[in-house]
Design an enzyme around this catalytic site. Sequence first.
Site, mmCIF file in Angstrom:
data_model
loop_
_atom_site.group_PDB
_atom_site.id
_atom_site.type_symbol
_atom_site.label_atom_id
_atom_site.label_comp_id
_atom_site.label_asym_id
_atom_site.label_seq_id
_atom_site.Cartn_x
_atom_site.Cartn_y
_atom_site.Cartn_z
ATOM 1 C CB CYS A 42 -0.922 -0.029 1.223
ATOM 2 S SG CYS A 42 -1.826 1.499 1.448
ATOM 3 C CB CYS A 47 -3.240 2.535 -1.592
ATOM 4 S SG CYS A 47 -3.375 0.869 -0.949
ATOM 5 C CE LYS A 50 -4.620 3.772 -6.411
ATOM 6 N NZ LYS A 50 -5.358 2.565 -6.219
ATOM 7 C CE1 TYR A 180 -6.755 -1.619 -6.864
ATOM 8 C CE2 TYR A 180 -7.429 -3.908 -7.035
ATOM 9 C CZ TYR A 180 -6.661 -2.932 -6.448
ATOM 10 O OH TYR A 180 -5.791 -3.259 -5.439
ATOM 11 C CD GLU A 184 -6.935 2.140 -9.054
ATOM 12 O OE1 GLU A 184 -7.841 2.292 -8.227
ATOM 13 O OE2 GLU A 184 -5.824 1.645 -8.751
ATOM 14 C CG HIS A 445 -28.894 23.124 -4.064
ATOM 15 N ND1 HIS A 445 -29.064 22.244 -5.108
ATOM 16 C CD2 HIS A 445 -29.076 24.366 -4.566
ATOM 17 C CE1 HIS A 445 -29.357 22.929 -6.202
ATOM 18 N NE2 HIS A 445 -29.360 24.208 -5.908
ATOM 19 C CD GLU A 450 -28.569 19.027 -4.640
ATOM 20 O OE1 GLU A 450 -29.522 19.388 -3.935
ATOM 21 O OE2 GLU A 450 -27.911 19.799 -5.374
HETATM 22 P P1 FAD Z 1 1.336 -6.119 1.848
HETATM 23 O O1 FAD Z 1 1.012 -4.701 2.113
HETATM 24 O O2 FAD Z 1 1.581 -6.542 0.448
HETATM 25 O O3 FAD Z 1 2.589 -6.449 2.745
HETATM 26 C C1 FAD Z 1 3.272 -7.655 2.665
HETATM 27 C C2 FAD Z 1 4.706 -7.403 3.068
HETATM 28 O O4 FAD Z 1 5.341 -8.631 3.307
HETATM 29 C C3 FAD Z 1 5.510 -6.721 1.975
HETATM 30 O O5 FAD Z 1 6.159 -5.594 2.503
HETATM 31 C C4 FAD Z 1 6.513 -7.776 1.521
HETATM 32 O O6 FAD Z 1 7.764 -7.234 1.135
HETATM 33 C C5 FAD Z 1 6.654 -8.582 2.805
HETATM 34 N N1 FAD Z 1 7.071 -9.977 2.627
HETATM 35 C C6 FAD Z 1 6.581 -10.909 1.778
HETATM 36 N N2 FAD Z 1 7.162 -12.104 1.997
HETATM 37 C C7 FAD Z 1 8.038 -11.926 3.014
HETATM 38 C C8 FAD Z 1 8.920 -12.774 3.722
HETATM 39 N N3 FAD Z 1 9.005 -14.084 3.440
HETATM 40 N N4 FAD Z 1 9.702 -12.254 4.696
HETATM 41 C C9 FAD Z 1 9.621 -10.925 5.017
HETATM 42 N N5 FAD Z 1 8.792 -10.083 4.390
HETATM 43 C C10 FAD Z 1 8.004 -10.582 3.418
HETATM 44 N N6 FAD Z 1 -5.890 -1.241 -1.604
HETATM 45 C C11 FAD Z 1 -6.763 -0.276 -1.215
HETATM 46 O O7 FAD Z 1 -7.436 -0.440 -0.198
HETATM 47 N N7 FAD Z 1 -6.906 0.877 -1.934
HETATM 48 C C12 FAD Z 1 -6.176 1.128 -3.043
HETATM 49 O O8 FAD Z 1 -6.319 2.175 -3.673
HETATM 50 C C13 FAD Z 1 -5.244 0.143 -3.459
HETATM 51 N N8 FAD Z 1 -4.465 0.353 -4.535
HETATM 52 C C14 FAD Z 1 -3.533 -0.575 -4.899
HETATM 53 C C15 FAD Z 1 -2.740 -0.317 -6.006
HETATM 54 C C16 FAD Z 1 -1.802 -1.227 -6.404
HETATM 55 C C17 FAD Z 1 -0.937 -0.927 -7.600
HETATM 56 C C18 FAD Z 1 -1.640 -2.443 -5.673
HETATM 57 C C19 FAD Z 1 -0.614 -3.458 -6.099
HETATM 58 C C20 FAD Z 1 -2.428 -2.710 -4.566
HETATM 59 C C21 FAD Z 1 -3.386 -1.779 -4.171
HETATM 60 N N9 FAD Z 1 -4.215 -2.006 -3.075
HETATM 61 C C22 FAD Z 1 -5.132 -1.049 -2.702
HETATM 62 C C23 FAD Z 1 -4.154 -3.274 -2.314
HETATM 63 C C24 FAD Z 1 -3.354 -3.103 -1.027
HETATM 64 O O9 FAD Z 1 -2.088 -2.581 -1.307
HETATM 65 C C25 FAD Z 1 -3.251 -4.442 -0.324
HETATM 66 O O10 FAD Z 1 -4.537 -4.976 -0.137
HETATM 67 C C26 FAD Z 1 -2.562 -4.325 1.033
HETATM 68 O O11 FAD Z 1 -1.287 -3.758 0.914
HETATM 69 C C27 FAD Z 1 -2.491 -5.694 1.689
HETATM 70 O O12 FAD Z 1 -1.761 -5.629 2.887
HETATM 71 P P2 FAD Z 1 -0.966 -6.912 3.406
HETATM 72 O O13 FAD Z 1 -0.451 -6.540 4.756
HETATM 73 O O14 FAD Z 1 -1.792 -8.105 3.262
HETATM 74 O O15 FAD Z 1 0.236 -7.107 2.390
#
Ligand code: FAD
Length: 470
Positions: A42, A47, A50, A180, A184, A445, A450
């Site tokens: 994110c 997010c 982007k 999406y 975007e 308004h 609205e």
């Molecule tokens: P992540 O945020 O992906 O975090 C996972 C972390 O784990 C990463 O930092 C990764 O490096 C780390 N990792 C992975 N494997 C290992 C390992 N073995 N050891 C150590 N670290 C590891 N969501 C919205 O709500 N609104 C938006 O506008 C939106 N826009 C998006 C735009 C794009 C281009 C993308 C790709 C996603 C977007 N999302 C959006 C989705 C959102 O980013 C994810 O839903 C959210 O980040 C999920 O959080 P998470 O904690 O599950 O995983």
Amino acid sequence: MAYDFDLFVIGAGSGGVRASRIAASHGARVAVAEEYRVGGTCVIRGCVPKKLLVYGSKFAHEFEDAAAYGWTGLAPAHDWATLRDTVAKEVDRLNAVYIRLLEGPGVKIHMGRGRLMDRHTIAIGGPNGEQTVTADKILICTGGRPEVPDLPGREFAITSNEAFHLPELPKHVTIVGGGYIAVEFAGIFNGLGAKVDLVIRRDRVLRGFDEECRTFVHEALAKGGIKMRTETQIARITATPDGQGGGKAPFQVHTPLGGMFETDLVMYATGRVPNTAGIGLEKVGVQLNKAGAIAVDEWSKTTAENIWAVGDVTDRINLTPVALMEGHCFADTVFGNKPRKPDHRDVPSAVFCQPEMANVGLSEEDARRTLGELRVFTSAFTPMKYSFTAHKQRTFMKLIVEAATDKVVGCHMVGDDAAELIQGLAVAVKAGATKAQFDATVGIHPTAGEEFVTMRTPRAEPAPRKAAAE
Ligand code: FAD
């Protein structure tokens, strides 16, 4: 047995950071491993950057509209490097904020890839070799990653990860995918002045969203200058030998039946997969579901007794606020003596394409499948702002009401500030507001919003497939 930590979290993204700091604030000894950058998708490549690019690209329309309001002398040129570097700086700032968010309550950060050795031992690889630590409980929040299908020339394609770091803005961008992220980025590149082709396998973008809304968006994207290559597949991508500096675009995109077009950049946004490989899940009895995501129960618990998982790696609703909710519920339940389950009903969401789309509750199709008789209210109009501008961005709104209860079960909008409006209405929908309560609400308004409290006549049935985008 004494463990090094009460909780070890793998992945410092939205879910991992939230769960770590809340568990630590409840008094747990917490450590987290992050293999790339604290903040996760994110903050670092999702997010946040982007949305900043969306803001940057939208000025194109603003300058156009300003002329109709008497502003002259606006013939601005855009400098991609300035936008890219400013966004990167903001990402650095947020990365530091997220590190402080963890360090504040005492979470120990291990920069490196974490993997499970057994149910209580985690190995963390880093620049100085591998280190092992032990923990009583483990939370997996490794998120997901973009996947480019296995086709010849896939090495020439980028994904959203790389789109934030392009050395220069390509003149012609081809985006593959209709979800999406694809729409975007199509809006971003289009707004910044690139020629954009959107290649989709189906007839319209945004599968899974309300049919009328997706049709409205699809037509608006085409009207906004994006070339919609519908019902098109890509067989291979080749590099043109004299692409760089030879007057030709660097890449050729080939379709299965022999079609070909040239482009400066191919970006794949056809899907994301959960990060489940190579982290030792099989060693500790953490099972995957049919979709390849970590299987969890309603408390986010995996099939292993002391291991939980939240966020995109569980592939429930892949959005940041959902990962935050799941992480927070986990920490409160397991370490705060405040058991609570994440509630995945009525999660609002937005697509920051241009025009923007947002919704909460059910699509009309889902409501028809799961509920009885419905009353559907729609409105398509040109907002006041565009009364006399050359570029006229129409707005579409839709309320879906369950006839038996009068409850508003779906609320949808395509148009300026849709996400901001729907966030407010999500409170009403979540609270079970009825159409009568919407009707009893006084409008502000003059606004587009609205319209949501003044739609009085249900649409005649049967439902038209298309909303009036023109
Ligand atoms: P992540 O945020 O992906 O975090 C996972 C972390 O784990 C990463 O930092 C990764 O490096 C780390 N990792 C992975 N494997 C290992 C390992 N073995 N050891 C150590 N670290 C590891 N969501 C919205 O709500 N609104 C938006 O506008 C939106 N826009 C998006 C735009 C794009 C281009 C993308 C790709 C996603 C977007 N999302 C959006 C989705 C959102 O980013 C994810 O839903 C959210 O980040 C999920 O959080 P998470 O904690 O599950 O995983």
